[in-house]
Design an enzyme around this catalytic site. Structure first.
Site, PDB file in Angstrom:
ATOM      1  N   ASP A  16       0.841  -1.197   0.000  1.00 15.76           N
ATOM      2  CA  ASP A  16       0.000   0.000   0.000  1.00 15.76           C
ATOM      3  C   ASP A  16       0.873   1.244   0.000  1.00 15.76           C
ATOM      4  O   ASP A  16       2.025   1.205   0.423  1.00 15.76           O
ATOM      5  CB  ASP A  16      -0.852   0.033   1.280  1.00 15.76           C
ATOM      6  N   LYS A  43      -3.898   2.754  -2.404  1.00 14.41           N
ATOM      7  CA  LYS A  43      -5.157   3.464  -2.641  1.00 14.41           C
ATOM      8  C   LYS A  43      -5.170   4.659  -1.719  1.00 14.41           C
ATOM      9  O   LYS A  43      -4.724   4.593  -0.588  1.00 14.41           O
ATOM     10  CB  LYS A  43      -6.341   2.566  -2.309  1.00 14.41           C
ATOM     11  N   MET A  91      -9.729   7.869   9.435  1.00 13.05           N
ATOM     12  CA  MET A  91     -10.521   8.721   8.552  1.00 13.05           C
ATOM     13  C   MET A  91      -9.653   9.587   7.666  1.00 13.05           C
ATOM     14  O   MET A  91      -8.477   9.820   7.936  1.00 13.05           O
ATOM     15  CB  MET A  91     -11.410   9.616   9.390  1.00 13.05           C
TER      16      MET A  91
HETATM   17  N1  SAH Z   1      -5.127  -1.226   8.191  1.00 11.05           N
HETATM   18  C1  SAH Z   1      -4.729   0.077   8.696  1.00 11.05           C
HETATM   19  C2  SAH Z   1      -5.756   1.128   8.485  1.00 11.05           C
HETATM   20  C3  SAH Z   1      -6.050   1.454   7.048  1.00 11.05           C
HETATM   21  S1  SAH Z   1      -7.176   2.779   6.875  1.00 11.05           S
HETATM   22  C4  SAH Z   1      -4.393  -0.057  10.183  1.00 11.05           C
HETATM   23  O1  SAH Z   1      -4.643  -1.099  10.786  1.00 11.05           O
HETATM   24  O2  SAH Z   1      -3.827   0.899  10.731  1.00 11.05           O
HETATM   25  C5  SAH Z   1      -6.088   4.143   6.707  1.00 11.05           C
HETATM   26  C6  SAH Z   1      -6.253   5.077   7.865  1.00 11.05           C
HETATM   27  O3  SAH Z   1      -5.500   4.609   8.977  1.00 11.05           O
HETATM   28  C7  SAH Z   1      -5.703   6.471   7.631  1.00 11.05           C
HETATM   29  O4  SAH Z   1      -6.613   7.285   6.927  1.00 11.05           O
HETATM   30  C8  SAH Z   1      -5.499   6.964   9.032  1.00 11.05           C
HETATM   31  O5  SAH Z   1      -6.706   7.351   9.634  1.00 11.05           O
HETATM   32  C9  SAH Z   1      -5.037   5.704   9.722  1.00 11.05           C
HETATM   33  N2  SAH Z   1      -3.562   5.626   9.768  1.00 11.05           N
HETATM   34  C10 SAH Z   1      -2.789   4.697   9.218  1.00 11.05           C
HETATM   35  N3  SAH Z   1      -1.495   4.916   9.513  1.00 11.05           N
HETATM   36  C11 SAH Z   1      -1.454   6.023  10.274  1.00 11.05           C
HETATM   37  C12 SAH Z   1      -0.434   6.763  10.909  1.00 11.05           C
HETATM   38  N4  SAH Z   1       0.848   6.395  10.809  1.00 11.05           N
HETATM   39  N5  SAH Z   1      -0.774   7.854  11.627  1.00 11.05           N
HETATM   40  C13 SAH Z   1      -2.054   8.226  11.747  1.00 11.05           C
HETATM   41  N6  SAH Z   1      -3.064   7.564  11.172  1.00 11.05           N
HETATM   42  C14 SAH Z   1      -2.775   6.473  10.448  1.00 11.05           C
END
Ligand code: SAH
Length: 497
Positions: free
Chosen positions: A248, A270, A383
């Site tokens: 990703d 994405k 989000m």
């Molecule tokens: N599978 C991922 C989430 C995917 S959705 C997980 O378990 O973390 C993607 C969302 O995750 C982003 O829009 C944000 O809200 C959050 N996110 C992912 N990495 C992040 C980071 N390093 N800092 C803050 N938010 C994060």
């Protein structure tokens, strides 16, 4: 000094250990594992050595060292703190051509004890010839992390099939290829999955089919939130073994840098509203690479099963008979909370935590806002930043207090992490004032009031007034006569100002 490495079979063979302290105890433990008959010569024994002596696992000789004991032993270890004693034992052993190890004295020793990675029946031993024992230890630690514990099971399985493999594949190159496929393919994967019987069945099947097909596989790996240090050992191993990595956009360069250098890296990221590769496109790529016999790592930010569409990908793989494994990752909510100093639950203030996504309009519309607006719970909201306005309006509309604290964490766990704090009433303003960008995670709830005082990583939170950030200020002031909760409420009120 260049050493000749040997692995000694000590089963039922007598070994003498002179010394009864902690160092001697460690040596005895290793000797007992090798089923040696150990005699310990020392006036005093550590409690563990005493226990072994009581249990009859070692023989104890408390009387002064006698030269005649050397007559029946195969090896001697001198582990006393008395150098003269160690020299005496070493010299007498040398005269009898008995190998002797003097602890921490390479020059006096005729055998060295290496640093060991134990995946029995597989043993990996490292020695620096006594020159740099710390380096040997560090290398051992590295190898420990790289080598899965199921390798022992693989070695045992190879031992069981060895004769059949030799008969079935007399050609050395073919045999080597087969062993390689056992190490890299589904057999090793099944052993990692705790399925030794299936592993054996697959290995036997592969042995009976000609020509042997190279089976591809997929490992769905959670890459964590960005800090490469938050990868699991399994994730690291999968990255080390991958032929292809479909990752990703959110997966950072630091994580990708840990992968096998010649693995092909394909970004299939994405972004909210801007799809690089469709989910069907990702499925097609998974299939194409796995069918070509490659080891595919599907690398996702955070955890693959938390808003990661990991379930859809597995369903597709299962439907297409592609073997797979899943390696969990540290999800953004858990990582951001830790790196912002916000405990997601708190004995007094939040008995539950909800992981919520508000990524697209559709998901925002189907959320149970009345439930989300309840007090004394923590919301961790995954989000796009554009969702903040709706979120604020809906939660306020359903009765969540304007004074509910939040911590908005951008780029959590990464070098450029920023944390913005405030209260629900000023959420959108604060986010706009600090131009918060994706990826960002919102933690909303009473616990977020702790961010200013418990922050430890990166820059201090933005939006908290300076007096809240005084170093050493307890999050929950221990003022006599005030319950712990009062301190927290006080902090919330300060955030609201
Ligand atoms: N599978 C991922 C989430 C995917 S959705 C997980 O378990 O973390 C993607 C969302 O995750 C982003 O829009 C944000 O809200 C959050 N996110 C992912 N990495 C992040 C980071 N390093 N800092 C803050 N938010 C994060």
């Amino acid at each position: 000094m260049k050493l000749y490495p040997i692995f000694a079979s000590l089963s039922q063979r007598a070994v003498l250990v002179v010394g009864g302290g902690a160092v001697a105890e460690r040596k005895v433990a290793a000797l007992l594992e090798a089923q040696a008959q150990v005699t310990v010569n020392a006036g005093m024994l550590t409690p563990q050595l005493q226990r072994w002596a009581r249990q009859g696992r070692i023989a104890h000789r408390p009387d002064p060292f006698q030269e005649s004991w050397l007559e029946r032993v195969w090896l001697v270890v001198a582990a006393t703190s008395d150098r003269e004693m160690n020299v005496l034992v070493a010299t007498l052993a040398e005269l009898r051509r008995i190998f002797v190890n003097v602890v921490d004295d390479a020059a006096l020793s005729s055998f060295h004890v290496p640093a060991v990675i134990d995946r029995a029946p597989l043993t990996i031993a490292i020695s620096s010839g006594g020159e740099a024992p710390m380096l040997a230890r560090l290398l051992r630690e590295r190898l420990e992390t790289l080598l899965d514990h199921s390798l022992g099971g693989l070695a045992a399985l190879m031992a069981r099939l060895r004769e059949r493999i030799r008969i079935r594949l007399p050609d050395l190159a073919a045999r080597r290829g087969f062993y390689e496929s056992l190490l890299a393919g589904p057999v090793a994967a099944l052993l990692r999955q705790g399925r030794p019987d299936q592993a054996q069945a697959v290995a036997e099947h592969a042995l009976s089919t000609t020509p042997m097909t190279k089976a591809g596989s997929v490992v769905l790996v959670g890459a964590g939130p960005g800090d490469p240090g938050l990868l699991t050992l399994r994730a690291l191993r999968a990255l080390n073994e991958a032929d292809v990595i479909l990752h990703d956009r959110l997966v950072g360069a630091g994580v990708l840098a840990l992968a096998r250098r010649d693995a092909e890296r394909v970004e299939v990221g994405k972004q909210a509203g801007r799809h690089h590769t469709t989910q069907d496109g990702i499925h097609a790529l998974l299939l194409e690479h796995a069918r070509a016999g490659r080891r595919v790592v599907r690398l996702k930010g955070g955890d693959p099963f938390v808003f990661g569409r990991g379930g859809e990908e597995l369903k597709f793989l299962r439907a297409n008979d592609i073997p797979y494994e899943v390696v969990p990752g540290i999800t953004a909510a858990v990582a951001c909370a830790a790196y912002a100093g916000v405990p997601l639950t708190h004995r007094d203030h939040a008995q539950s935590v909800r992981f919520v996504t508000a990524h697209c309009q559709a998901s925002r519309d189907t959320l149970d806002w009345a439930a989300l607006a309840q007090e004394r719970q923590t919301l961790a909201v995954y989000m796009g930043v554009d969702a903040l306005g709706t979120l604020q309006a809906r939660l306020l509309g359903h009765g969540r207090a304007r004074t509910t604290p939040f911590a908005l964490i951008e780029n959590g766990s990464r070098a450029d992490q920023r944390v913005v704090v405030g209260v629900l009433g000023n959420l959108t303003e604060r986010a706009a004032a600090h131009a918060v960008r994706s990826p960002a995670l919102l933690i909303l709830g009473e616990v977020a009031a702790l961010a200013p005082s418990l922050a430890w990583f990166g820059a201090p939170p933005l939006g908290a007034s300076l007096h809240e950030l005084r170093v050493g200020t307890p999050a929950v002031p221990k003022t006599s006569g005030l319950a712990a909760g009062d301190g927290l409420l006080e902090a919330i009120h300060r955030l609201a100002c």
